[in-house]
Scaffold this motif. Structure first.
Motif, PDB file in Angstrom:
ATOM      1  N   GLU A  68      34.845  42.829  63.931  1.00 42.25           N
ATOM      2  CA  GLU A  68      36.006  42.432  64.728  1.00 42.25           C
ATOM      3  C   GLU A  68      37.288  42.539  63.901  1.00 42.25           C
ATOM      4  O   GLU A  68      37.257  42.502  62.662  1.00 42.25           O
ATOM      5  CB  GLU A  68      35.838  40.989  65.215  1.00 42.25           C
ATOM      6  N   LEU A  69      38.411  42.650  64.603  1.00 38.98           N
ATOM      7  CA  LEU A  69      39.715  42.556  63.956  1.00 38.98           C
ATOM      8  C   LEU A  69      40.234  41.133  64.136  1.00 38.98           C
ATOM      9  O   LEU A  69      40.171  40.573  65.233  1.00 38.98           O
ATOM     10  CB  LEU A  69      40.705  43.541  64.591  1.00 38.98           C
ATOM     11  N   THR A  70      40.723  40.559  63.059  1.00 34.47           N
ATOM     12  CA  THR A  70      41.261  39.198  63.103  1.00 34.47           C
ATOM     13  C   THR A  70      42.642  39.180  62.454  1.00 34.47           C
ATOM     14  O   THR A  70      42.977  40.063  61.656  1.00 34.47           O
ATOM     15  CB  THR A  70      40.344  38.213  62.356  1.00 34.47           C
ATOM     16  N   PHE A  71      43.437  38.183  62.793  1.00 35.53           N
ATOM     17  CA  PHE A  71      44.771  38.107  62.207  1.00 35.53           C
ATOM     18  C   PHE A  71      44.705  37.540  60.792  1.00 35.53           C
ATOM     19  O   PHE A  71      44.037  36.535  60.541  1.00 35.53           O
ATOM     20  CB  PHE A  71      45.690  37.218  63.059  1.00 35.53           C
ATOM     21  N   ASP A  72      45.396  38.199  59.873  1.00 38.40           N
ATOM     22  CA  ASP A  72      45.580  37.653  58.534  1.00 38.40           C
ATOM     23  C   ASP A  72      46.805  36.743  58.590  1.00 38.40           C
ATOM     24  O   ASP A  72      47.926  37.211  58.854  1.00 38.40           O
ATOM     25  CB  ASP A  72      45.784  38.774  57.516  1.00 38.40           C
ATOM     26  N   VAL A  73      46.583  35.460  58.389  1.00 36.50           N
ATOM     27  CA  VAL A  73      47.643  34.462  58.580  1.00 36.50           C
ATOM     28  C   VAL A  73      48.842  34.750  57.687  1.00 36.50           C
ATOM     29  O   VAL A  73      50.004  34.709  58.124  1.00 36.50           O
ATOM     30  CB  VAL A  73      47.100  33.038  58.318  1.00 36.50           C
ATOM     31  N   GLU A  74      48.590  35.057  56.419  1.00 39.94           N
ATOM     32  CA  GLU A  74      49.685  35.290  55.473  1.00 39.94           C
ATOM     33  C   GLU A  74      50.528  36.490  55.904  1.00 39.94           C
ATOM     34  O   GLU A  74      51.759  36.466  55.853  1.00 39.94           O
ATOM     35  CB  GLU A  74      49.134  35.513  54.068  1.00 39.94           C
ATOM     36  N   ALA A  75      49.867  37.563  56.333  1.00 39.27           N
ATOM     37  CA  ALA A  75      50.590  38.760  56.760  1.00 39.27           C
ATOM     38  C   ALA A  75      51.406  38.480  58.017  1.00 39.27           C
ATOM     39  O   ALA A  75      52.568  38.920  58.141  1.00 39.27           O
ATOM     40  CB  ALA A  75      49.612  39.906  57.014  1.00 39.27           C
ATOM     41  N   LEU A  76      50.819  37.742  58.967  1.00 34.59           N
ATOM     42  CA  LEU A  76      51.522  37.428  60.204  1.00 34.59           C
ATOM     43  C   LEU A  76      52.754  36.575  59.924  1.00 34.59           C
ATOM     44  O   LEU A  76      53.837  36.815  60.489  1.00 34.59           O
ATOM     45  CB  LEU A  76      50.587  36.695  61.169  1.00 34.59           C
ATOM     46  N   GLU A  77      52.619  35.599  59.041  1.00 32.37           N
ATOM     47  CA  GLU A  77      53.771  34.752  58.691  1.00 32.37           C
ATOM     48  C   GLU A  77      54.860  35.574  58.011  1.00 32.37           C
ATOM     49  O   GLU A  77      56.057  35.358  58.233  1.00 32.37           O
ATOM     50  CB  GLU A  77      53.319  33.616  57.768  1.00 32.37           C
ATOM     51  N   SER A  78      54.453  36.525  57.182  1.00 37.30           N
ATOM     52  CA  SER A  78      55.420  37.381  56.494  1.00 37.30           C
ATOM     53  C   SER A  78      56.199  38.230  57.492  1.00 37.30           C
ATOM     54  O   SER A  78      57.422  38.399  57.375  1.00 37.30           O
ATOM     55  CB  SER A  78      54.701  38.285  55.489  1.00 37.30           C
ATOM     56  N   ILE A  79      55.498  38.773  58.496  1.00 39.11           N
ATOM     57  CA  ILE A  79      56.155  39.590  59.524  1.00 39.11           C
ATOM     58  C   ILE A  79      57.128  38.742  60.333  1.00 39.11           C
ATOM     59  O   ILE A  79      58.268  39.128  60.591  1.00 39.11           O
ATOM     60  CB  ILE A  79      55.104  40.240  60.444  1.00 39.11           C
ATOM     61  N   GLU A  80      56.696  37.544  60.740  1.00 42.14           N
ATOM     62  CA  GLU A  80      57.554  36.651  61.524  1.00 42.14           C
ATOM     63  C   GLU A  80      58.789  36.242  60.709  1.00 42.14           C
ATOM     64  O   GLU A  80      59.900  36.160  61.241  1.00 42.14           O
ATOM     65  CB  GLU A  80      56.763  35.422  61.952  1.00 42.14           C
ATOM     66  N   ARG A  81      58.573  36.006  59.425  1.00 40.56           N
ATOM     67  CA  ARG A  81      59.679  35.604  58.548  1.00 40.56           C
ATOM     68  C   ARG A  81      60.711  36.734  58.435  1.00 40.56           C
ATOM     69  O   ARG A  81      61.920  36.488  58.429  1.00 40.56           O
ATOM     70  CB  ARG A  81      59.124  35.232  57.180  1.00 40.56           C
ATOM     71  N   TYR A  82      60.222  37.960  58.370  1.00 41.33           N
ATOM     72  CA  TYR A  82      61.121  39.116  58.266  1.00 41.33           C
ATOM     73  C   TYR A  82      62.033  39.197  59.485  1.00 41.33           C
ATOM     74  O   TYR A  82      63.249  39.386  59.368  1.00 41.33           O
ATOM     75  CB  TYR A  82      60.313  40.408  58.135  1.00 41.33           C
ATOM     76  N   PHE A  83      61.461  39.034  60.690  1.00 36.85           N
ATOM     77  CA  PHE A  83      62.255  39.137  61.905  1.00 36.85           C
ATOM     78  C   PHE A  83      63.222  37.963  62.033  1.00 36.85           C
ATOM     79  O   PHE A  83      64.339  38.114  62.544  1.00 36.85           O
ATOM     80  CB  PHE A  83      61.340  39.235  63.127  1.00 36.85           C
ATOM     81  N   THR A  84      62.826  36.810  61.546  1.00 34.56           N
ATOM     82  CA  THR A  84      63.716  35.648  61.582  1.00 34.56           C
ATOM     83  C   THR A  84      64.908  35.870  60.652  1.00 34.56           C
ATOM     84  O   THR A  84      66.063  35.621  61.019  1.00 34.56           O
ATOM     85  CB  THR A  84      62.958  34.372  61.168  1.00 34.56           C
ATOM     86  N   GLN A  85      64.616  36.342  59.451  1.00 32.28           N
ATOM     87  CA  GLN A  85      65.679  36.551  58.456  1.00 32.28           C
ATOM     88  C   GLN A  85      66.653  37.645  58.887  1.00 32.28           C
ATOM     89  O   GLN A  85      67.850  37.564  58.599  1.00 32.28           O
ATOM     90  CB  GLN A  85      65.057  36.909  57.103  1.00 32.28           C
ATOM     91  N   THR A  86      66.156  38.664  59.570  1.00 30.29           N
ATOM     92  CA  THR A  86      67.028  39.763  60.007  1.00 30.29           C
ATOM     93  C   THR A  86      67.631  39.522  61.388  1.00 30.29           C
ATOM     94  O   THR A  86      68.332  40.388  61.913  1.00 30.29           O
ATOM     95  CB  THR A  86      66.252  41.100  60.009  1.00 30.29           C
ATOM     96  N   LYS A  87      67.317  38.306  61.955  1.00 25.15           N
ATOM     97  CA  LYS A  87      67.854  37.917  63.265  1.00 25.15           C
ATOM     98  C   LYS A  87      67.532  38.953  64.344  1.00 25.15           C
ATOM     99  O   LYS A  87      68.379  39.320  65.163  1.00 25.15           O
ATOM    100  CB  LYS A  87      69.359  37.675  63.168  1.00 25.15           C
ATOM    101  N   ARG A  88      66.309  39.419  64.302  1.00 24.98           N
ATOM    102  CA  ARG A  88      65.835  40.369  65.304  1.00 24.98           C
ATOM    103  C   ARG A  88      64.680  39.743  66.077  1.00 24.98           C
ATOM    104  O   ARG A  88      63.965  38.883  65.562  1.00 24.98           O
ATOM    105  CB  ARG A  88      65.361  41.670  64.642  1.00 24.98           C
ATOM    106  N   ILE A  89      64.517  40.199  67.316  1.00 23.69           N
ATOM    107  CA  ILE A  89      63.411  39.702  68.141  1.00 23.69           C
ATOM    108  C   ILE A  89      62.158  40.496  67.815  1.00 23.69           C
ATOM    109  O   ILE A  89      62.173  41.730  67.814  1.00 23.69           O
ATOM    110  CB  ILE A  89      63.753  39.832  69.646  1.00 23.69           C
ATOM    111  N   MET A  90      61.078  39.784  67.550  1.00 19.82           N
ATOM    112  CA  MET A  90      59.825  40.447  67.200  1.00 19.82           C
ATOM    113  C   MET A  90      59.041  40.760  68.471  1.00 19.82           C
ATOM    114  O   MET A  90      58.646  39.857  69.209  1.00 19.82           O
ATOM    115  CB  MET A  90      58.976  39.570  66.275  1.00 19.82           C
TER     116      MET A  90
END
Length: 416
Positions: A90-112
């Motif tokens: 199965e494919l599962t979410f890597d929590v650390e990677a997901l948080e990093s992606i969300e953090r990037y969009f927050t910092q750049t003020k873009r909608i993910m």
């Protein structure tokens, strides 16, 4: 255990020739240093059924399979989905990677958008390879002795990921105890076949270090790779092999690792406090462009004249009219005057000139590839070198510049 490695590059843009598969070249070199033999390179487009077929073929003949590309957020990024299907994982979410992606969009003020979350999916039970320069993590999974490693496609993400995490994974997983040290030796003025002939017995007898010859843009490089638990002993092995090689072909050796002839020339001019200027005909300013691309060029480069026509040679560079009429622009005599005149006009320590027939047609009766390079140093007699080069117009011009740098480096090394 005989480890057979295969690299599968995923991306239709590779098959269309839109980009070069530089990832495979990089990985092959890195894996060779680790002692992993690459048996196959495969390229497959963004098609799940063809990728599945490529994976099944690889499983039959290899026990380490490395994938590059297809880890992104778009619909055609299907590498991990297809591999997970083949492996039954199965494919599962890597929590650390997901948080990093969300953090990037927050910092750049873009909608993910929702599809960006897809980049954080990893194969269940895999070892995660951090992506310090992008979003999608890499991963490695060992299933019944078969190792699958997934790396991103962009070289700016893939290379540091492998260097920082992938290499360590293989060293730990496969129990490599030896430290692996490489050294690249660079040569110019000798062809690959001649260099190999001169050191053939050394290459034939290689065990540790190994010797890998490579050729590019008229140059030859040798990659020496030594393995030993003690790094000092590995370095000693490299030193001994380098000495054996350069005892035979050392006159063509000019530097290590990723240096270039123009970098070595720049360093020597700086070290010896010399300035240089150039008169360029067939090279059309290429030498000047090369040398001014380096930091600190203003300290050593006075300037240049691109004297592409006889009128400019005569009227601006002050080459004598009778020289051009008697010997022609493609001649030893013209090259010598060009180098001497540019040195005097610019008040530099050294003048270098390039004149010749780059093609596609002969020039002034001189065959394509006929090149004269002259170097004027103060009150010394000028040195003039005649070359007979083959290849395309661009290739002749590039190699002319490299030969100019090569001759300058040799002459400067003779100066106390």
């Amino acid at each position: 255990m005989n480890i057979r490695t295969e690299i599968i590059a995923v991306g239709s843009e590779l098959l269309l020739g839109q980009i070069v598969n530089s990832n495979a070249q990089f990985l092959s070199q890195e894996l060779a240093e680790l002692g992993l033999s690459v048996y196959y390179h495969t390229v497959v487009g963004d098609n799940p059924s063809r990728l599945e077929s490529a994976i099944n073929n690889a499983k039959e003949r290899s026990n380490v399979i490395i994938f590059t590309g297809g880890l992104g957020p778009t619909k055609d990024d299907l590498t991990k989905e297809t591999i997970s299907k083949v492996l039954g994982r199965e494919l599962t979410f890597d929590v650390e990677a997901l948080e990093s992606i969300e953090r990037y969009f927050t910092q750049t003020k873009r909608i993910m958008s929702e599809n960006n979350k897809k980049q954080a999916l990893v194969i269940d039970g895999s070892y995660i390879l951090k992506n310090d320069y992008g979003m999608a993590p890499g991963m490695a999974v060992d299933i019944d002795g078969m190792i699958y490693m997934l790396l991103p496609g962009p070289p700016s993400e893939m290379k540091p990921m492998f260097e920082n995490y992938g290499r360590e994974y293989f060293q730990t997983k496969l129990g490599f105890q030896d430290k692996i040290i490489s050294r690249v030796l660079r040569y110019f003025g000798i062809g690959e076949s001649q260099l190999e002939t001169d050191i053939q017995d050394i290459i034939d007898g290689q065990t540790n270090p190994t010797i890998a010859p490579l050729a590019a843009d008229g140059e030859v490089t040798l990659r020496l790779t030594a393995k030993h638990k003690d790094e000092h002993i590995a370095q000693k092995l490299l030193n001994e092999t380098e000495k054996r090689i350069n005892d035979r072909v050392g006159e063509f050796f000019y530097g290590y690792e990723q240096t270039t002839l123009v970098h070595e020339l720049n360093k020597l001019l700086m070290k010896k406090g010399k300035t240089i200027s150039a008169a360029e005909s067939l090279t059309g300013g290429m030498f000047s462009e090369y040398i001014t691309s380096l930091d600190g060029a203003s300290q050593i480069f006075k300037g240049s004249i691109v004297s592409y026509t006889n009128e400019v040679k005569e009227q601006i560079l002050k080459v004598q009219k009778r020289t051009l009429e008697q010997f022609g622009a493609v001649s030893e005599e013209c090259a010598r005057e060009m180098a001497e005149q540019i040195r005097k006009l610019s008040k530099s320590d050294i003048g270098i000139s390039f004149t010749g027939a780059a093609g596609p047609q002969p020039h002034e009766g001189q065959p394509v590839g006929t090149v004269f390079i002259a170097i004027s140093m103060g009150d010394q007699n000028s040195n003039v070198f005649k070359l007979n080069l083959a290849g395309s117009r661009k290739g002749i011009r590039v190699r002319s510049v490299k030969y100019g740098c090569h001759y300058l480096v040799k002459l400067l090394n003779e100066i106390e």
